[in-house]
Design a protein around this motif. Sequence first.
Motif, PDB file in Angstrom:
ATOM      1  N   VAL A  16     -42.157 -51.177  40.893  1.00 36.97           N
ATOM      2  CA  VAL A  16     -41.727 -51.477  39.837  1.00 36.97           C
ATOM      3  C   VAL A  16     -40.615 -52.366  39.112  1.00 36.97           C
ATOM      4  O   VAL A  16     -40.762 -53.588  38.366  1.00 36.97           O
ATOM      5  N   GLN A  75     -45.390 -54.426  35.196  1.00 40.84           N
ATOM      6  CA  GLN A  75     -46.946 -54.446  34.912  1.00 40.84           C
ATOM      7  C   GLN A  75     -46.993 -53.569  34.220  1.00 40.84           C
ATOM      8  O   GLN A  75     -46.167 -52.135  34.209  1.00 40.84           O
ATOM      9  N   ASP A  76     -47.590 -53.686  32.262  1.00 40.85           N
ATOM     10  CA  ASP A  76     -47.576 -52.692  31.396  1.00 40.85           C
ATOM     11  C   ASP A  76     -48.220 -51.568  32.264  1.00 40.85           C
ATOM     12  O   ASP A  76     -49.595 -51.213  32.560  1.00 40.85           O
ATOM     13  N   GLY A  77     -48.420 -49.950  31.313  1.00 47.50           N
ATOM     14  CA  GLY A  77     -49.850 -49.440  31.379  1.00 47.50           C
ATOM     15  C   GLY A  77     -49.155 -48.245  32.971  1.00 47.50           C
ATOM     16  O   GLY A  77     -47.694 -48.456  33.331  1.00 47.50           O
ATOM     17  N   LEU A  78     -50.454 -47.444  33.439  1.00 41.89           N
ATOM     18  CA  LEU A  78     -50.113 -46.373  34.748  1.00 41.89           C
ATOM     19  C   LEU A  78     -50.432 -47.546  36.254  1.00 41.89           C
ATOM     20  O   LEU A  78     -51.546 -48.185  36.384  1.00 41.89           O
ATOM     21  N   TYR A 114     -45.593 -45.342  34.483  1.00 41.23           N
ATOM     22  CA  TYR A 114     -46.534 -45.559  33.428  1.00 41.23           C
ATOM     23  C   TYR A 114     -45.527 -46.344  32.047  1.00 41.23           C
ATOM     24  O   TYR A 114     -44.149 -45.954  32.301  1.00 41.23           O
ATOM     25  N   ASN A 115     -45.811 -47.032  32.461  1.00 40.74           N
ATOM     26  CA  ASN A 115     -44.464 -48.316  31.511  1.00 40.74           C
ATOM     27  C   ASN A 115     -43.084 -48.063  32.068  1.00 40.74           C
ATOM     28  O   ASN A 115     -42.449 -48.182  31.355  1.00 40.74           O
ATOM     29  N   GLY A 116     -43.285 -47.974  32.836  1.00 45.32           N
ATOM     30  CA  GLY A 116     -42.244 -48.440  34.350  1.00 45.32           C
ATOM     31  C   GLY A 116     -41.364 -46.667  34.191  1.00 45.32           C
ATOM     32  O   GLY A 116     -39.906 -47.136  34.774  1.00 45.32           O
ATOM     33  N   ASP A 173     -54.004 -49.245  35.942  1.00 50.15           N
ATOM     34  CA  ASP A 173     -54.361 -50.705  35.312  1.00 50.15           C
ATOM     35  C   ASP A 173     -54.040 -51.380  37.027  1.00 50.15           C
ATOM     36  O   ASP A 173     -54.024 -52.282  36.945  1.00 50.15           O
TER      37      ASP A 173
END
Length: 253
Positions: free
Chosen positions: A122, A130-133, A149-151, A208
């Motif tokens: 990540v 990447q956003d989300g899961l 999730y969101n980092g 995601d």
Amino acid sequence: MATDSNRAVGVDIGGTGIKGGIVDLDEGVLLSDRIKVPTPAGAEPADVLTAVKEVLTRLDVADSDIPLGVAFPAIVKNGQTLSAANVSKKWIGFQAESFFEDGLGRGIRFANDADVAGIAEVRYGAAKGQDGLVMLTTLGTGIGTALIYNGVLIPNAELGHVQRAGKDGDAESYAAYSAKERDDLSWEKWTKRLQWYYTYLEFLFSPDLFVVGGGVSKNADDFMPLLNLKTRIVPAVHRNNAGIIGAASLTRG
């Protein structure tokens, strides 16, 4: 340029080897050679500590105040190891973080090995931005997983142990890379097992992005194109260095 303020040491403890290196925390790359020593037979706490000391000595940081992160193959909660994958059962219910801190004479950051591999991807790899899961899966002797999730890491997701309805054994006994080798499966036959696994994870979590780590990720072209998923799936970037890089990056929070 790496300075003292953006360097850290990462140590990745595994069932067969203990690896370490000095990491540039801005770039997510190794600044040193990767040092590896065998995991002691039986992998009991005192012997593993001695091996970690050897890695730090060979990196010439044993007496340094450079930040240190350690990855371990177990569920880790509040510094305690609650499971033991390919290491001594003495680690179960063991105050591992304080044990290493006392033995090394320094503070450390300590976490599950799959979790830190996910952090590495990540922050510096296939899931950066990447956003989300994001779901990282490491396919090897077993299946390790990380949820981010969101980092933000959701720790200790042991999704290699989801059960197969009406079947004996869990996901990793059926679909890990070791199962391919054990059952002498072709890429196509093994991918059918992976298809079941990733489709099930899609249904449960609607992620995601899937990131596939472990040594087999270097053979991504042999199996990933055969998967039919709604979720984008990509190979990990850092592979065998992910644990080192992710462990070191823990020192930044």
